[in-house]
Each structure stands twice: as C-alpha cells, then as structure tokens.
Design a protein around this motif. Structure first.
Motif, PDB file in Angstrom:
ATOM      1  N   LEU A 123       4.025 -18.286 -16.962  1.00 17.09           N
ATOM      2  CA  LEU A 123       3.270 -19.450 -17.421  1.00 17.09           C
ATOM      3  C   LEU A 123       2.120 -18.965 -18.289  1.00 17.09           C
ATOM      4  CD1 LEU A 123       2.980 -21.041 -13.890  1.00 17.09           C
ATOM      5  CD2 LEU A 123       4.320 -22.041 -15.731  1.00 17.09           C
ATOM      6  N   TYR A 125       0.291 -21.745 -20.517  1.00 15.53           N
ATOM      7  CA  TYR A 125      -0.352 -22.879 -21.171  1.00 15.53           C
ATOM      8  C   TYR A 125      -0.599 -24.026 -20.189  1.00 15.53           C
ATOM      9  CZ  TYR A 125       0.950 -20.383 -25.413  1.00 15.53           C
ATOM     10  OH  TYR A 125       1.072 -19.427 -26.387  1.00 15.53           O
ATOM     11  N   THR A 232       8.105 -21.765 -24.031  1.00 14.62           N
ATOM     12  CA  THR A 232       6.886 -20.980 -23.830  1.00 14.62           C
ATOM     13  C   THR A 232       6.887 -19.746 -24.722  1.00 14.62           C
ATOM     14  OG1 THR A 232       6.647 -21.720 -21.543  1.00 14.62           O
ATOM     15  CG2 THR A 232       5.510 -19.686 -22.140  1.00 14.62           C
TER      16      THR A 232
END
Length: 272
Positions: A123, A125, A232
């Motif tokens: 992860l 953001y 992502t």
C-alpha cells in the motif's frame, strides 16, 4: 546463517533476524506476518549486504502491547530506536504490504538516511481499494474480527495470498500462526491492522514524487489481497520515474513464499 535476536526499544522487546555484512538493508513485513516472511529471501541479499528483518510491534516475537496506539508515530519511534540500537544510520529499505506505509512514512521523515528503496506488493496511497476497506471493516466487526485472527483465519490469509498453494513451504502456515496463540496477541494484531491514519498516508503520497534515490518495484501480479496492485504500481511509476519494475506474473501477494530465491536474487542485485 540467519541470527535471531531481540533489543529493547521504548519499553518494548523488538525481535529481528539478521545476516550478512556490509551496508545495512532493512526489510519490513506487513499484516499478519513478521521477519519470518523474509527467511528464505534474506540469503540472496546477504551475499552483498548486511540484511535486517524486523518484527514490528504487534507481530512475530516482538511485544504486542494493548495500551498503545499502533500509529505512524509509534512505529516511527520504534524504528528510530531499533536502528539506533543496531548502530544503523544510512540504509537500503524494502517494504511489503502494511509494512509499506509504515516504512515509507518513516522514510519520509528520514529521507537523508535512505540510499535505495524497494517495494513489494504494498500500500502507498490514501485511496484504498474495496479489499482494503473490507479488511478494515472486518477488524472491528464482531464475528469477522475473531475469524480474521483465528488459527484458521491466519492460514486462510496465507493461502489467499499465493497463486499456487503447492509452492507454500511446509513451515509457512505454522510460522504465520505461532505468534498469535493467545487472545491478547490476536487483539493486538487487530489493533495493528487498523491503527494507521489517513493523514499519514497523505504524507506518504505527497513525499513520493520527491524521492530521488534508486527505486525497485517487484510484485506478484496475481494478488488477491491487494487486487488493485497494478493500479498502485502504475501510480508509483508516475511518481517515481526512476523506478525499475519487475513482475512475477504467476505469483500472488506473498511472493516471498512462492519465489523466495528469485526475489532474493533481484533484491540482492539491486542493493549491491
């Protein structure tokens, strides 16, 4: 040979694995794993560098306090104290899963200490996927939260996180279950899963375009835990145009379990 040890940091016992010599590389795991996840990856990096894999508070063999907030600031203090205890100043950093935001937030506050950065299925953001939102909801929903951290639930998380279960090493499931035998440990694991704030993620997002060190992104494409991983990665590449990307098309979220030797070799070459 990988050594296992502990140091005392901010009133907590922090466990870690270490091997190799030279300039240090820090590996940070995610939820619900520990330094155990990196056990078969570390030798490939240790051929070139000193490699250290931490058990974050709430995970592995580290302390699992129930009277502290599992916040970005708490992890920042622990990482500061941990690195001081091991006499580490400048370092290479590799992060995975929830260890991504934890490590990236620390790096955003200590950017002068980062000499290379690697990201694996992580992860980064504040815009969370439906899967991440569902996970956060499960950590506070009666019934779901109990199943999530049960011995069955932890095994299922590992199985969900690989694309080919036949590639799971025999010790993998026991390794993910062992640290969470007690109700208190499982409660801490839930707290650690939901403790990171939106503000911290926004801090990371604003910092990433300013990163000016070499970056390597290595990810498993068949990620059912972070199903938006390709989105992502595409955003990371826009923010980090210097990044070199490698993809394991046949791997899931836990590429450390499915392709540890190959991952270790790629990371070893990058950090060399």
């Amino acid at each position: 040979m990988i050594e296992v040890a502990k140091v005392s940091v901010d009133g907590l016992e922090i466990a870690y694995r270490e091997c190799g010599e030279g300039r240090p590389v820090l590996l940070i795991h995610g939820w619900p794993t520990s330094s155990f996840l990196w056990r078969n990856v570390m030798p490939g990096i240790a051929a070139h560098r000193r490699v250290i894999a931490i058990d974050l508070p709430g995970f592995g063999d580290s302390s699992k306090p129930l009277d502290r907030s599992y916040s970005f600031r708490m992890y920042e203090r622990v990482l500061d104290g941990f690195l001081d205890a091991l006499s580490v100043d400048e370092l290479g950093l590799c992060v995975h899963d929830l260890g991504g935001p934890i490590g990236l937030y620390w790096a955003s506050q200590n950017s002068a200490r980062i000499e290379r950065l690697a990201l694996c299925n992580t992860l980064a953001y504040p815009e969370l996927s439906w899967a991440a939102k569902a996970f956060l909801a499960a950590t506070v929903t009666p019934g779901f939260r109990r199943a999530l951290t049960s011995q069955w639930g932890l095994a299922q998380a590992l199985r969900l996180g690989v694309s080919d279960r036949s590639r799971l090493p025999p010790d993998a499931i026991e390794g993910i279950q062992r640290p969470f035998q007690t109700a208190a440990a499982r409660k801490a694991l839930l707290a650690a899963g939901r403790g990171l704030s939106q503000d911290g993620l926004e801090t990371i997002a604003s910092w990433l375009p300013r990163v000016d060190v070499p970056v390597r992104i290595i990810y498993g494409a068949r990620d059912r835990i972070l199903p938006d991983i390709r989105k992502t990665v595409d955003r990371l590449v826009r923010d980090l145009p210097q990044a070199e990307v490698s993809v394991f098309d046949d791997c899931g979220h836990f590429l450390q379990e499915e392709r540890p030797a190959e991952l270790g070799e790629l990371l070893g070459q990058f950090f060399e």
